[in-house]
Design a protein around this motif. Structure first.
Motif, PDB file in Angstrom:
ATOM      1  N   ASP A 139       7.565  -6.328   6.876  1.00  0.00           N
ATOM      2  CA  ASP A 139       6.962  -5.907   5.569  1.00  0.00           C
ATOM      3  C   ASP A 139       5.612  -5.628   5.638  1.00  0.00           C
ATOM      4  OD1 ASP A 139       8.832  -6.418   3.441  1.00  0.00           O
ATOM      5  OD2 ASP A 139       7.574  -7.660   2.146  1.00  0.00           O
ATOM      6  N   HIS A 140       4.986  -6.095   6.501  1.00  0.00           N
ATOM      7  CA  HIS A 140       3.469  -5.663   6.647  1.00  0.00           C
ATOM      8  C   HIS A 140       3.397  -4.171   7.361  1.00  0.00           C
ATOM      9  CE1 HIS A 140       1.784 -10.103   7.120  1.00  0.00           C
ATOM     10  NE2 HIS A 140       2.269  -9.918   5.974  1.00  0.00           N
ATOM     11  N   LYS A 141       4.272  -3.967   8.193  1.00  0.00           N
ATOM     12  CA  LYS A 141       4.559  -2.718   9.117  1.00  0.00           C
ATOM     13  C   LYS A 141       4.855  -1.635   7.797  1.00  0.00           C
ATOM     14  CE  LYS A 141       5.547  -4.387  13.407  1.00  0.00           C
ATOM     15  NZ  LYS A 141       6.664  -4.841  14.380  1.00  0.00           N
ATOM     16  N   LYS A 142       5.728  -2.002   7.028  1.00  0.00           N
ATOM     17  CA  LYS A 142       6.303  -0.886   5.753  1.00  0.00           C
ATOM     18  C   LYS A 142       5.085  -0.719   4.895  1.00  0.00           C
ATOM     19  CE  LYS A 142      11.079  -2.771   6.050  1.00  0.00           C
ATOM     20  NZ  LYS A 142      12.035  -3.584   5.264  1.00  0.00           N
ATOM     21  N   VAL A 143       4.459  -1.502   4.481  1.00  0.00           N
ATOM     22  CA  VAL A 143       3.207  -1.435   3.680  1.00  0.00           C
ATOM     23  C   VAL A 143       2.206  -0.677   4.160  1.00  0.00           C
ATOM     24  CG1 VAL A 143       1.374  -2.332   2.004  1.00  0.00           C
ATOM     25  CG2 VAL A 143       4.104  -3.200   2.134  1.00  0.00           C
ATOM     26  N   LYS A 144       1.990  -0.940   5.556  1.00  0.00           N
ATOM     27  CA  LYS A 144       1.018  -0.107   6.477  1.00  0.00           C
ATOM     28  C   LYS A 144       1.346   1.425   6.582  1.00  0.00           C
ATOM     29  CE  LYS A 144      -1.495  -0.160  10.717  1.00  0.00           C
ATOM     30  NZ  LYS A 144      -1.569  -0.636  12.026  1.00  0.00           N
ATOM     31  N   MET A 145       2.577   1.671   6.623  1.00  0.00           N
ATOM     32  CA  MET A 145       3.098   3.005   6.651  1.00  0.00           C
ATOM     33  C   MET A 145       2.858   3.555   5.317  1.00  0.00           C
ATOM     34  SD  MET A 145       6.473   2.693   9.069  1.00  0.00           S
ATOM     35  CE  MET A 145       7.207   4.063   8.542  1.00  0.00           C
TER      36      MET A 145
END
Length: 179
Positions: A23-29
């Motif tokens: 989830d963190h990676k998706k939001v960072k993107m």
């Protein structure tokens, strides 16, 4: 043919920390996508769409952490300062999200608020991943059971959000298909 209101969650197991990290990676993107749009003076519709995605993703993420993950972690790591700071960081993010939800991309400080939200989230993610998650793993937290609970709750919240969006679109006279 009618669609089911809520699709069942896949029956594979997922570790809570893996789920939250993804989830963190998706939001960072999404924040990176917004930064590109802001630099290129992209359409306001494009910017608003990405901010809508950011706000929804963070809203669901924060809610499942607060309802499920944080209480479980707080019980096993006994680091109240770290957990209290995470709660305060969530409150700050929710405040910016609430502001952004009432704004248009043409409003003063829109880009700045998105940028600050992104910086705050990056800081929060760093602390979770470098401090909270390792402490939870060291304490032998049952991350598989928590992962299933988190995935199910995320699915419920997303379905409710989709339904609310569909109802709002119908009120506004816009046809919207949600898959």
């Amino acid at each position: 043919m009618t669609k089911a209101a809520v699709k069942p969650v896949a029956k594979h197991t997922i570790d809570a920390i893996t789920l939250l990290t993804e989830d963190h990676k998706k939001v960072k993107m999404l924040f990176a996508d917004f930064a590109k749009l802001a630099k290129t003076n992209a359409s306001n519709t494009s910017k608003a769409d990405v901010v809508h995605q950011i706000c929804n993703a963070l809203t669901i993420h924060a809610q499942v952490e607060e309802e499920i993950f944080y209480p479980a972690v707080r019980a096993v790591i006994k680091d109240n300062d770290l957990m209290d700071e995470a709660d305060v960081e969530h409150a700050e993010a929710k405040s910016l999200i609430a502001q952004l939800k009432t704004m248009k991309p043409t409003d003063d400080h829109y880009n700045a608020k998105v940028s600050v939200l992104g910086e705050n989230i990056a800081h929060h993610v760093k602390e979770e991943e470098s401090e909270m998650f390792p402490q939870a793993m060291k304490a032998k937290l049952d991350t598989t059971t928590l992962g299933e609970a988190l995935a199910n709750r995320m699915h419920e919240l997303q379905a409710a959000m989709d339904k609310d969006r569909e109802v709002q679109s119908q009120k506004n006279g816009i046809s919207l298909s949600i898959d």
